[in-house]
Design a protein around this motif. Structure first.
Motif, PDB file in Angstrom:
ATOM      1  N   SER A  31       0.834  -1.195   0.000  1.00  0.00           N
ATOM      2  CA  SER A  31       0.000   0.000   0.000  1.00  0.00           C
ATOM      3  C   SER A  31       0.872   1.250   0.000  1.00  0.00           C
ATOM      4  CB  SER A  31      -0.890   0.010   1.244  1.00  0.00           C
ATOM      5  OG  SER A  31      -0.094   0.201   2.403  1.00  0.00           O
ATOM      6  N   ALA A  32       0.258   2.386  -0.259  1.00  0.00           N
ATOM      7  CA  ALA A  32       0.979   3.661  -0.220  1.00  0.00           C
ATOM      8  C   ALA A  32       1.575   3.914   1.160  1.00  0.00           C
ATOM      9  CB  ALA A  32       0.045   4.805  -0.615  1.00  0.00           C
ATOM     10  N   ASP A  33       0.827   3.570   2.206  1.00  0.00           N
ATOM     11  CA  ASP A  33       1.333   3.773   3.566  1.00  0.00           C
ATOM     12  C   ASP A  33       2.542   2.903   3.870  1.00  0.00           C
ATOM     13  OD1 ASP A  33      -0.611   5.658   4.093  1.00  0.00           O
ATOM     14  OD2 ASP A  33      -1.960   4.230   5.061  1.00  0.00           O
ATOM     15  N   ALA A  34       2.590   1.722   3.277  1.00  0.00           N
ATOM     16  CA  ALA A  34       3.677   0.784   3.556  1.00  0.00           C
ATOM     17  C   ALA A  34       4.885   0.974   2.645  1.00  0.00           C
ATOM     18  CB  ALA A  34       3.172  -0.650   3.424  1.00  0.00           C
ATOM     19  N   LEU A  35       4.730   1.692   1.531  1.00  0.00           N
ATOM     20  CA  LEU A  35       5.807   1.775   0.542  1.00  0.00           C
ATOM     21  C   LEU A  35       7.152   2.221   1.119  1.00  0.00           C
ATOM     22  CD1 LEU A  35       6.768   1.481  -2.390  1.00  0.00           C
ATOM     23  CD2 LEU A  35       6.088   3.875  -2.730  1.00  0.00           C
ATOM     24  N   PRO A  36       7.237   3.347   1.834  1.00  0.00           N
ATOM     25  CA  PRO A  36       8.563   3.764   2.324  1.00  0.00           C
ATOM     26  C   PRO A  36       9.234   2.703   3.194  1.00  0.00           C
ATOM     27  CG  PRO A  36       6.968   5.524   2.582  1.00  0.00           C
ATOM     28  CD  PRO A  36       6.197   4.312   2.177  1.00  0.00           C
ATOM     29  N   TRP A  37       8.467   2.056   4.048  1.00  0.00           N
ATOM     30  CA  TRP A  37       9.052   1.080   4.975  1.00  0.00           C
ATOM     31  C   TRP A  37       9.369  -0.233   4.263  1.00  0.00           C
ATOM     32  CZ3 TRP A  37      10.841   4.173   8.126  1.00  0.00           C
ATOM     33  CH2 TRP A  37      10.119   5.305   8.511  1.00  0.00           C
ATOM     34  N   THR A  38       8.582  -0.577   3.256  1.00  0.00           N
ATOM     35  CA  THR A  38       8.871  -1.776   2.465  1.00  0.00           C
ATOM     36  C   THR A  38      10.164  -1.577   1.679  1.00  0.00           C
ATOM     37  OG1 THR A  38       6.505  -2.247   2.298  1.00  0.00           O
ATOM     38  CG2 THR A  38       7.953  -3.340   0.701  1.00  0.00           C
ATOM     39  N   ILE A  39      10.356  -0.382   1.146  1.00  0.00           N
ATOM     40  CA  ILE A  39      11.560  -0.060   0.376  1.00  0.00           C
ATOM     41  C   ILE A  39      12.811  -0.120   1.256  1.00  0.00           C
ATOM     42  CG2 ILE A  39      12.775   1.872  -0.747  1.00  0.00           C
ATOM     43  CD1 ILE A  39      10.796   0.818  -2.666  1.00  0.00           C
ATOM     44  N   ILE A  40      12.749   0.449   2.446  1.00  0.00           N
ATOM     45  CA  ILE A  40      13.953   0.609   3.269  1.00  0.00           C
ATOM     46  C   ILE A  40      14.222  -0.584   4.183  1.00  0.00           C
ATOM     47  CG2 ILE A  40      13.068   1.802   5.328  1.00  0.00           C
ATOM     48  CD1 ILE A  40      16.077   2.901   3.194  1.00  0.00           C
ATOM     49  N   LYS A  41      13.242  -1.464   4.367  1.00  0.00           N
ATOM     50  CA  LYS A  41      13.385  -2.580   5.308  1.00  0.00           C
ATOM     51  C   LYS A  41      14.604  -3.469   5.045  1.00  0.00           C
ATOM     52  CE  LYS A  41      10.764  -6.355   7.467  1.00  0.00           C
ATOM     53  NZ  LYS A  41      11.654  -6.399   8.568  1.00  0.00           N
ATOM     54  N   PRO A  42      14.859  -3.919   3.801  1.00  0.00           N
ATOM     55  CA  PRO A  42      16.048  -4.764   3.602  1.00  0.00           C
ATOM     56  C   PRO A  42      17.352  -4.054   3.982  1.00  0.00           C
ATOM     57  CG  PRO A  42      14.608  -4.881   1.689  1.00  0.00           C
ATOM     58  CD  PRO A  42      14.075  -3.789   2.576  1.00  0.00           C
ATOM     59  N   PHE A  43      17.440  -2.766   3.690  1.00  0.00           N
ATOM     60  CA  PHE A  43      18.631  -2.002   4.060  1.00  0.00           C
ATOM     61  C   PHE A  43      18.766  -1.935   5.579  1.00  0.00           C
ATOM     62  CE2 PHE A  43      20.813   1.933   5.162  1.00  0.00           C
ATOM     63  CZ  PHE A  43      21.999   1.781   4.463  1.00  0.00           C
ATOM     64  N   ASP A  44      17.675  -1.594   6.253  1.00  0.00           N
ATOM     65  CA  ASP A  44      17.721  -1.494   7.712  1.00  0.00           C
ATOM     66  C   ASP A  44      18.031  -2.843   8.360  1.00  0.00           C
ATOM     67  OD1 ASP A  44      17.208   1.204   7.625  1.00  0.00           O
ATOM     68  OD2 ASP A  44      15.148   1.057   8.356  1.00  0.00           O
ATOM     69  N   ASP A  45      17.409  -3.901   7.871  1.00  0.00           N
ATOM     70  CA  ASP A  45      17.565  -5.220   8.487  1.00  0.00           C
ATOM     71  C   ASP A  45      18.938  -5.844   8.254  1.00  0.00           C
ATOM     72  OD1 ASP A  45      14.981  -5.019   9.398  1.00  0.00           O
ATOM     73  OD2 ASP A  45      14.151  -6.486   8.003  1.00  0.00           O
ATOM     74  N   HIS A  46      19.504  -5.645   7.072  1.00  0.00           N
ATOM     75  CA  HIS A  46      20.697  -6.397   6.712  1.00  0.00           C
ATOM     76  C   HIS A  46      21.959  -5.558   6.552  1.00  0.00           C
ATOM     77  CE1 HIS A  46      18.133  -9.829   6.237  1.00  0.00           C
ATOM     78  NE2 HIS A  46      17.360  -9.135   5.431  1.00  0.00           N
ATOM     79  N   VAL A  47      21.813  -4.242   6.467  1.00  0.00           N
ATOM     80  CA  VAL A  47      22.985  -3.408   6.215  1.00  0.00           C
ATOM     81  C   VAL A  47      23.202  -2.385   7.323  1.00  0.00           C
ATOM     82  CG1 VAL A  47      24.035  -1.747   4.628  1.00  0.00           C
ATOM     83  CG2 VAL A  47      22.716  -3.676   3.718  1.00  0.00           C
ATOM     84  N   ARG A  48      22.218  -1.587   7.590  1.00  0.00           N
ATOM     85  CA  ARG A  48      22.374  -0.419   8.470  1.00  0.00           C
ATOM     86  C   ARG A  48      22.986  -0.768   9.819  1.00  0.00           C
ATOM     87  NH1 ARG A  48      17.709   3.432  10.820  1.00  0.00           N
ATOM     88  NH2 ARG A  48      18.931   5.338  11.034  1.00  0.00           N
ATOM     89  N   ARG A  49      22.577  -1.872  10.380  1.00  0.00           N
ATOM     90  CA  ARG A  49      23.095  -2.228  11.707  1.00  0.00           C
ATOM     91  C   ARG A  49      24.497  -2.832  11.654  1.00  0.00           C
ATOM     92  NH1 ARG A  49      18.997  -6.899  13.517  1.00  0.00           N
ATOM     93  NH2 ARG A  49      17.750  -6.323  11.747  1.00  0.00           N
ATOM     94  N   HIS A  50      25.029  -3.031  10.440  1.00  0.00           N
ATOM     95  CA  HIS A  50      26.342  -3.658  10.294  1.00  0.00           C
ATOM     96  C   HIS A  50      27.423  -2.720   9.775  1.00  0.00           C
ATOM     97  CE1 HIS A  50      23.542  -7.198  10.026  1.00  0.00           C
ATOM     98  NE2 HIS A  50      24.198  -7.352  11.156  1.00  0.00           N
ATOM     99  N   VAL A  51      27.071  -1.451   9.573  1.00  0.00           N
ATOM    100  CA  VAL A  51      28.061  -0.459   9.166  1.00  0.00           C
ATOM    101  C   VAL A  51      28.115   0.660  10.199  1.00  0.00           C
ATOM    102  CG1 VAL A  51      27.897  -0.933   6.686  1.00  0.00           C
ATOM    103  CG2 VAL A  51      26.436   0.803   7.695  1.00  0.00           C
ATOM    104  N   GLU A  52      29.304   1.241  10.323  1.00  0.00           N
ATOM    105  CA  GLU A  52      29.458   2.373  11.232  1.00  0.00           C
ATOM    106  C   GLU A  52      28.511   3.492  10.804  1.00  0.00           C
ATOM    107  OE1 GLU A  52      31.296   2.537  13.940  1.00  0.00           O
ATOM    108  OE2 GLU A  52      32.393   0.653  13.663  1.00  0.00           O
ATOM    109  N   ARG A  53      27.993   4.209  11.788  1.00  0.00           N
ATOM    110  CA  ARG A  53      27.108   5.339  11.474  1.00  0.00           C
ATOM    111  C   ARG A  53      27.908   6.383  10.705  1.00  0.00           C
ATOM    112  NH1 ARG A  53      21.614   4.722  12.142  1.00  0.00           N
ATOM    113  NH2 ARG A  53      21.308   3.356  13.897  1.00  0.00           N
ATOM    114  N   ASP A  54      27.319   6.845   9.637  1.00  0.00           N
ATOM    115  CA  ASP A  54      27.943   7.854   8.787  1.00  0.00           C
ATOM    116  C   ASP A  54      26.832   8.793   8.330  1.00  0.00           C
ATOM    117  OD1 ASP A  54      28.699   9.089   6.167  1.00  0.00           O
ATOM    118  OD2 ASP A  54      30.556   7.970   6.502  1.00  0.00           O
ATOM    119  N   PRO A  55      27.018  10.094   8.504  1.00  0.00           N
ATOM    120  CA  PRO A  55      25.952  11.023   8.125  1.00  0.00           C
ATOM    121  C   PRO A  55      25.596  10.949   6.646  1.00  0.00           C
ATOM    122  CG  PRO A  55      27.857  12.212   9.012  1.00  0.00           C
ATOM    123  CD  PRO A  55      28.149  10.761   9.120  1.00  0.00           C
TER     124      PRO A  55
END
Length: 128
Positions: A28-52
């Protein structure tokens, strides 16, 4: 070696592009942003140093996804779709070029903490 983490970055971007190109099918339109970013957040974001720069790229993906969700989803030729794909490509590129594996990545065997992703990725490129 961070090759596994590089592969996760590329796979997250590929999944996000697939969702962007097939929208409105699949979510749905409401879910689109979170559906798009979920794989990045789940598998990448928590495994790289924070960078602005990476965080800014992530924010740009979310903004572009909201803009697509607010556009007319029945029109396959909306410019917001290509803007979203570009934002995803940019996030992939900045993560591969600037990302550094963190301790969580090292604990999972994704490489040494402090190892740069670009060392395993070579010249980062976005597949469209």
């Amino acid at each position: 070696m961070v090759a596994t983490l590089v592969a996760l970055v590329r796979e997250a971007a590929a999944q996000a592009r697939l969702v962007a190109r097939s929208y409105p099918g699949g979510c749905s339109a409401d879910a689109l942003p979170w559906t798009i970013i979920k794989p990045f957040d789940d598998h990448v974001r928590r495994h790289v140093e924070r960078d602005p720069r990476i965080e800014d790229g992530r924010d740009q993906v979310l903004i572009a996804a909201v803009n697509l969700a607010e556009a007319r989803p029945d029109d396959d030729d909306v410019p917001e779709r290509e803007r979203l794909v570009k934002a995803i490509n940019d996030l992939e590129w900045v993560t591969l070029s600037r990302g550094i594996a963190n301790r969580a990545a090292a604990a999972l065997g994704y490489g040494e903490a402090g190892e740069r992703l670009r060392d395993a990725a070579g010249r980062p490129s976005s597949s469209s």
